[in-house]
Design an enzyme around this catalytic site. Structure first.
Site, short mmCIF file in Angstrom:
data_model
loop_
_atom_site.label_atom_id
_atom_site.label_comp_id
_atom_site.label_asym_id
_atom_site.label_seq_id
_atom_site.Cartn_x
_atom_site.Cartn_y
_atom_site.Cartn_z
CG ASP A 256 -0.40 -0.52 2.44
OD1 ASP A 256 0.84 -0.69 2.49
OD2 ASP A 256 -1.15 -0.74 3.41
CE LYS A 390 -9.77 -4.46 5.58
NZ LYS A 390 -9.12 -5.64 6.19
CB CYS A 420 -3.33 -4.99 0.51
SG CYS A 420 -3.83 -6.67 0.31
P1 PGA Z 1 -6.02 -6.05 3.66
O1 PGA Z 1 -5.46 -5.02 4.75
O2 PGA Z 1 -6.66 -5.29 2.59
O3 PGA Z 1 -4.79 -6.78 3.24
O4 PGA Z 1 -6.97 -6.95 4.40
C1 PGA Z 1 -6.10 -3.87 5.11
C2 PGA Z 1 -6.17 -3.75 6.61
O5 PGA Z 1 -5.85 -4.71 7.34
O6 PGA Z 1 -6.57 -2.72 7.11
ZN ZN Z 2 -6.52 -3.83 9.33
#
Ligand code: PGA
Ligand code: ZN
Length: 477
Positions: A256, A390, A420
């Site tokens: 990221d 998310k 990510c």
């Molecule tokens: P991920 O990480 O998209 O790899 O799940 C993002 C986070 O943990 O905040």
């Molecule tokens: Zn996280």
């Protein structure tokens, strides 16, 4: 049919007269363009075609992109994907054929859109978001959207949201954030505080740092544009600090965009960030947040801080009590205002404990998986006090609005988050403004797919002009 009958059937004389009158009232210098826009606006929009395809995300892993056509335009959306997956989140559909993209292809999800979803949604009005989302949920019939795939459902849901927004204004610039605010009943679109990832570790990088992210939050900026400048300048100072201390090879970046120096000590990493903030001169204005993502290194009941190290000594295991002590010390030594997933996702006892101390905001990511039932439990048990949102763990725009309401009603903070694996779709930028989430986490101020979100926030702030409000000190409200 005679000409007159045709005119009467479509009420054309009346509609043309209205459009001409409106052009005269507006004293427009380009009446033809005005009249055509005016008439276009009076046509009710319907979904005419939905076409999906497989594209690649920022990691080079397949994801779903969809073009949703209405009789007014074409609206494109694509979906992100992450490392952490859990039993409570919506299910991504992957082909599983190891011989093609190592099993990560999404051709089944694409086919589900092009066949089943498209058949169910063609003819629907794109402004009716909840009906569109419900139609896909009904078609899927499973609790976690595993039949059609959340990657299929979310892509269409976001594309429909963009089409619905365009329906509200007969202009090319689509005020998506406003459409989202309207749908959620919010009247105060707010520019979020950006949480820039400046150090990447854990599963997001190949370094020995167990902690997944160290972020900086320019809470003291007066507007988003200033926050972006402050964060970016600090990010560049950090590169210089790391280079001086351990060489440019430690400035490679993680998934990221955060730097991934090969260090393992939390304090060493935080000292680098503190030094960068000090060099940028924003000492009081920039705060620090951590995403520990502790589930990734919890073994049994212990935390293996060396889980990324090739030469594990076995000496660096910590108990949950040790971790709690460490967090208390770090919060008193550094300007840390927020910690995400400080313990394993099933360690409710210690999450509750750290939240009860009131030393910083405690964010549930893997703990909650953006799941309404897990959020409900966390509210009832006072387990954490902020939601990491998310969108691909939820699955539809309608349900995203619902979980944010749920968190806000409990007076929680809300962090709108990227994954990510990202695409260049900037939807979450508009979402964070429309839902006034207070904070957006979209990675470093570096790498195109991350900047697409931050740059969209610049455009929104510019468009809002005097009306623009930056969350700043109110980042948790
Ligand atoms: P991920 O990480 O998209 O790899 O799940 C993002 C986070 O943990 O905040
Ligand atoms: Zn996280």
């Amino acid at each position: 049919m005679s000409v007159q009958e045709y005119l009467d059937k479509h009420m054309l004389s009346r509609k043309l007269e209205d459009a001409v009158n409106a052009a005269v009232r507006a004293k427009t210098s380009d009446p033809v363009l005005f009249i055509s826009n005016h008439m276009r606006k009076s046509v009710q929009s319907v979904i005419t075609k939905i076409k999906a395809r497989q594209i690649l995300d920022s990691r080079g892993i397949p994801t779903v992109e969809v073009d949703l056509h209405t009789n007014k335009g074409v609206f494109r959306a694509s979906v992100p994907s992450g490392n952490s997956t859990g039993m409570y989140e919506a299910v991504e559909l992957r082909d599983g054929d190891k011989g093609v993209y190592l099993g990560n292809g999404v051709s089944k999800a694409v086919k589900n859109i092009n066949d089943k979803i498209s058949e169910a949604l063609i003819g629907m009005d794109p402004t009716l978001q909840s009906q569109i989302d419900q139609a896909m949920i009904d078609l899927d019939k499973t609790e976690k959207k595993g039949e059609l795939g959340v990657n299929a459902i979310l892509a269409v849901s976001i594309a429909a949201c963009k089409a619905g927004a365009a329906e509200k204004e007969a202009c090319l610039f689509v005020p998506l954030y406003k459409h989202i605010a309207d749908m959620s009943g919010k009247t105060n679109p707010t520019l979020p505080v950006p949480a820039f990832t400046v150090i990447s570790g854990g599963k997001h990088a190949g370094s020995t740092l167990a902690i997944q992210e160290i972020m900086i939050l320019p809470i003291g900026a007066s507007k988003f544009e200033e926050a972006l400048r402050m964060g970016t300048e600090t990010y560049h100072h950090l590169k210089a600090v790391i280079t001086e201390k351990s060489g440019a090879h430690n400035c490679n970046v993680g998934e990221d965009g955060g730097y991934a120096p090969n260090i393992s000590s939390f304090r060493e990493a935080l000292d680098l960030v503190k030094e960068a903030i000090s060099r940028s001169g924003y000492n009081e204005k920039i705060k620090i947040a951590l995403d520990v993502s502790a589930t990734n290194f919890c073994i049994g009941k212990r935390y293996d801080l060396d889980f990324q190290s090739p030469q594990k000594s076995g000496q660096n295991f910590k108990s949950a009590e040790d971790m709690l002590e460490l967090y208390k010390e770090l919060c008193s030594e550094y300007p840390i205002v927020s910690i995400e997933d400080p313990f394993d996702k099933e360690d409710w006892e210690h999450i509750k404990h750290i939240s009860s101390l009131g030393i910083c905001q405690v964010v549930g990511d893997d703990l909650l998986m953006s799941n309404a039932k897990r959020i409900e439990r966390a509210i009832t048990e006072s387990a954490c006090n902020a939601l990491l949102l998310k969108v691909n763990q939820v699955g539809t725009v309608t349900e995203v609005i619902e979980v944010v309401k749920q968190a806000k009603e409990a007076h929680w903070g809300v962090v709108t988050s990227h994954r990510c694996g990202e695409s260049v779709d900037s939807f979450i930028a508009d979402l964070s403004v429309g839902l006034a989430s207070g904070v957006i986490k979209a990675g470093a101020p570096c790498r195109g797919e991350r900047l697409e979100k931050y740059n969209q926030l610049l455009r929104i702030e510019e468009e809002l002009g005097d009306q623009a409000v930056y969350a700043g000190d109110d980042w948790r409200q």
